[in-house]
Design an enzyme around this catalytic site. Structure first.
Site, PDB file in Angstrom:
ATOM      1  N   CYS A 265      -7.959 -28.183  -6.860  1.00  0.00           N
ATOM      2  CA  CYS A 265      -9.015 -27.400  -6.244  1.00  0.00           C
ATOM      3  C   CYS A 265      -9.911 -28.275  -5.393  1.00  0.00           C
ATOM      4  O   CYS A 265     -10.211 -29.400  -5.744  1.00  0.00           O
ATOM      5  CB  CYS A 265      -9.848 -26.713  -7.330  1.00  0.00           C
ATOM      6  SG  CYS A 265     -11.205 -25.739  -6.691  1.00  0.00           S
TER       7      CYS A 265
ATOM      8  N   CYS B 198     -13.609 -25.222  -5.333  1.00  0.00           N
ATOM      9  CA  CYS B 198     -13.632 -24.226  -6.393  1.00  0.00           C
ATOM     10  C   CYS B 198     -15.017 -24.162  -7.019  1.00  0.00           C
ATOM     11  O   CYS B 198     -15.656 -25.176  -7.239  1.00  0.00           O
ATOM     12  CB  CYS B 198     -12.615 -24.566  -7.483  1.00  0.00           C
ATOM     13  SG  CYS B 198     -10.924 -24.717  -6.875  1.00  0.00           S
TER      14      CYS B 198
END
Length: 287
Positions: A132, A135
């Protein structure tokens, strides 16, 4: 009870274990085939947490491959608009155990210049997975970052295919950690005149990008004022394009395909974007 850590605001001159954590380790595995089973050693990429603190305040926890922590943290802070230039960052150092005085390899603090404003309240907290990039942002509006003017770079069409294919071959030949573990991504900075300038590997795609762009910031070259290309070994997501745009990257190319939002930001900012650079061909999406 969690132990307190001392926050360092100046660079440590002597080497210590926090800067030399291995990026891979050996394990024993059993290879099973129809002919039978065989036990042998295997090299695995290390994935470990890294807590980032800014002026002593926890900001995020990354899952990352050890190595180039200063570059990783600098790149992350720049992409989050916490810092904008190299002079905004005084030091990035591991915290020390307040009782034993030993550096903690998984908790690092960034010391900012006095004039840099930092309010930790709107920032996200928690763990950022290795797959990620941005995120956990609070809203889609958080993804709208201040993007500098992108240096203009128009590569002649006659050179695009051959040059990019050769560059990716050179990039793959330098991915030593991937060759050992087959479990990491790579990002590289490339110049039309000087070739590959830097390459970083990490279990996280975005971490590899942050390491390369963070090195630019720590070297006083952020945002870039001369045309440079960012090459990545996987898919090209919006987050990667956003990091590249904020750094002034003129061209992004990847072995895999971009996402729809990646194409949108490339066209909006005037960046050149290539995907699927493999098998003697490539796709051009903008530029």
């Amino acid at each position: 009870m969690r132990r307190p850590f001392l926050v360092l605001t100046r660079r440590i001159t002597r080497p210590f274990s926090a800067e030399f954590l291995p990026p891979w380790r050996e394990v024993r595995r059993t290879l099973r085939t129809q002919a039978g089973a065989q036990t042998e050693s295997d090299a695995l990429a290390v994935e470990e947490p890294l807590e980032i603190r800014v002026r002593g305040t926890p900001v995020a926890v990354f899952m990352r491959t050890p190595g180039r922590e200063r570059d990783l943290i600098a790149g992350f802070l720049a992409s989050e608009s916490i810092i904008e230039h190299s002079e905004d960052l005084l030091a990035v150092e591991p915290c020390r155990d307040a009782y034993q005085g030993q550096p903690e390899p998984h908790i690092w603090n960034a010391a900012l210049a006095d004039g840099v404003a930092f309010d930790p309240r709107p920032r996200r907290f928690g763990t950022v997975g290795s797959s990620c990039g941005l995120c956990g942002v609070q809203s889609l509006d958080d993804l709208e970052k201040k993007i500098p003017e992108i240096p203009k770079w128009k590569m002649p069409e006659s050179l695009q295919v051959s040059v990019l294919l050769q560059t990716f071959e050179a990039m793959q030949s330098r991915q030593t950690l991937f060759q050992k573990t087959a479990a990491v991504h790579a990002a590289a900075l490339w110049s039309e005149t000087d070739g590959l300038l830097d390459l970083a590997e990490d279990v996280g795609r975005h971490n590899a990008v942050d390491k390369v762009l963070g090195a630019c910031l720590r070297g006083g070259l952020y945002p870039l004022e001369v045309p440079r290309a960012l090459l990545v070994s996987g898919r090209i997501s919006f987050e990667i394009m956003q990091k590249a745009a904020m750094a002034g990257i003129a061209l992004v190319a990847g072995i895999s395909a971009p996402t729809s939002l990646a194409v949108d930001i490339a066209r909006k900012t005037g960046m050149t974007l290539f995907g699927m650079v493999r098998d003697q061909r490539l796709n051009q999406y903008s530029g």
